[in-house]
Design an enzyme around this catalytic site. Structure first.
Site, PDB file in Angstrom:
ATOM      1  N   ILE A 187       6.411   0.946   1.613  1.00 43.31           N
ATOM      2  CA  ILE A 187       5.467   0.767   0.284  1.00 43.31           C
ATOM      3  C   ILE A 187       5.358  -0.563  -0.154  1.00 43.31           C
ATOM      4  CG2 ILE A 187       5.380   1.757  -1.875  1.00 43.31           C
ATOM      5  CD1 ILE A 187       7.284   3.876  -0.962  1.00 43.31           C
ATOM      6  N   CYS A 188       4.331  -1.031  -0.261  1.00 42.14           N
ATOM      7  CA  CYS A 188       3.894  -2.268  -1.054  1.00 42.14           C
ATOM      8  C   CYS A 188       4.013  -2.326  -2.461  1.00 42.14           C
ATOM      9  CB  CYS A 188       2.815  -3.032  -0.425  1.00 42.14           C
ATOM     10  SG  CYS A 188       2.058  -4.605  -1.003  1.00 42.14           S
ATOM     11  N   LEU A 189       4.966  -2.353  -3.168  1.00 42.85           N
ATOM     12  CA  LEU A 189       5.063  -2.434  -4.698  1.00 42.85           C
ATOM     13  C   LEU A 189       6.143  -3.350  -5.061  1.00 42.85           C
ATOM     14  CD1 LEU A 189       4.293  -0.598  -7.151  1.00 42.85           C
ATOM     15  CD2 LEU A 189       6.066   0.992  -6.273  1.00 42.85           C
TER      16      LEU A 189
END
Length: 169
Positions: free
Chosen positions: A88-90
C-alpha cells in the site's frame, strides 16, 4: 496499552459505519482484520476489501504494518506484492516516513499522536477514491496509475471487473 485504546476508539468511531468492519484477527487487539466495503459510485462499489493490521512492539512510535489481502486494481495498492512486504502506498503507514512531511503534497508520515482511526480513514479514502488518499499521480501500481490518469474509462472498467471477480461474495 496503547493498542487497546486505539482499537476501542476505532470501534467506537466506526460503529455506525456500515462500510467499515474492524475485528481482532485472533485473540489480541494488536492484530486486526479490517474490511472496507466499496462505496457506490466508485469502481469498487459493493466489493469487500480485507486489510490485515499489525501493531508491532514499537507501536505507537512506529506505524502499524498494513497489508491489503483482496486482489484489486488500484493505483496505490499493488496486489502482486507478497505478504510480509508493503503493498500500500500511503505515507501514514510507511516506516521510512515516520515524523516526515512531504513538502510538495503536505502528506505526513506516522507520528505517535496518530491513531488506528487515522489509518482506517486513510484506507477508506483509498477504497472510496477520495483524494488525497486515492492518488494516481503517485502510484505503487504504475499501470493502474497511468490508466487512472490518462484513460480513466479503461481503469474504471478493469477495477470494476477485478472487484466483481475478487471482492464480491
Amino acid at each position: 496499552m496503547r493498542e487497546e485504546v486505539d482499537y476501542t476508539e476505532a470501534v467506537e468511531t466506526f460503529k455506525d459505519e456500515n462500510l467499515v468492519r474492524l475485528e481482532p484477527w485472533g485473540m489480541n487487539v494488536d492484530h486486526l482484520r479490517l474490511t472496507i466495503t466499496g462505496r457506490e459510485g466508485t469502481p469498487y462499489a459493493g466489493g469487500k476489501f480485507m486489510f490485515e493490521i499489525k501493531m508491532g512492539d514499537n507501536y505507537p512510535f512506529s506505524p502499524p504494518y498494513v497489508y491489503e489481502h483482496t486482489l484489486l486494481w488500484h493505483p496505490n495498492i499493488d496486489s502482486s506484492i507478497p505478504p510480509g512486504k508493503i503493498n500500500i502506498c500511503l505515507d501514514l503507514i510507511n516506516p521510512e516516513l515516520v515524523g516526515k512531511v512531504d513538502i510538495k503534497t503536505g502528506a505526513s508520515g506516522w507520528t505517535p499522536s496518530k491513531t488506528l482511526t487515522n489509518v482506517i480513514e486513510a484506507l477508506k479514502g483509498q477504497i472510496h477514491c477520495e483524494p488525497p488518499f486515492f492518488n494516481p499521480a503517485d502510484p505503487l501500481n504504475f499501470e493502474a496509475g497511468d490508466q487512472a490518469l490518462n484513460n480513466y474509462r479503461k481503469f474504471d472498467n478493469k477495477a470494476k471487473e477485478w472487484t466483481k471477480k475478487y471482492a464480491m461474495n
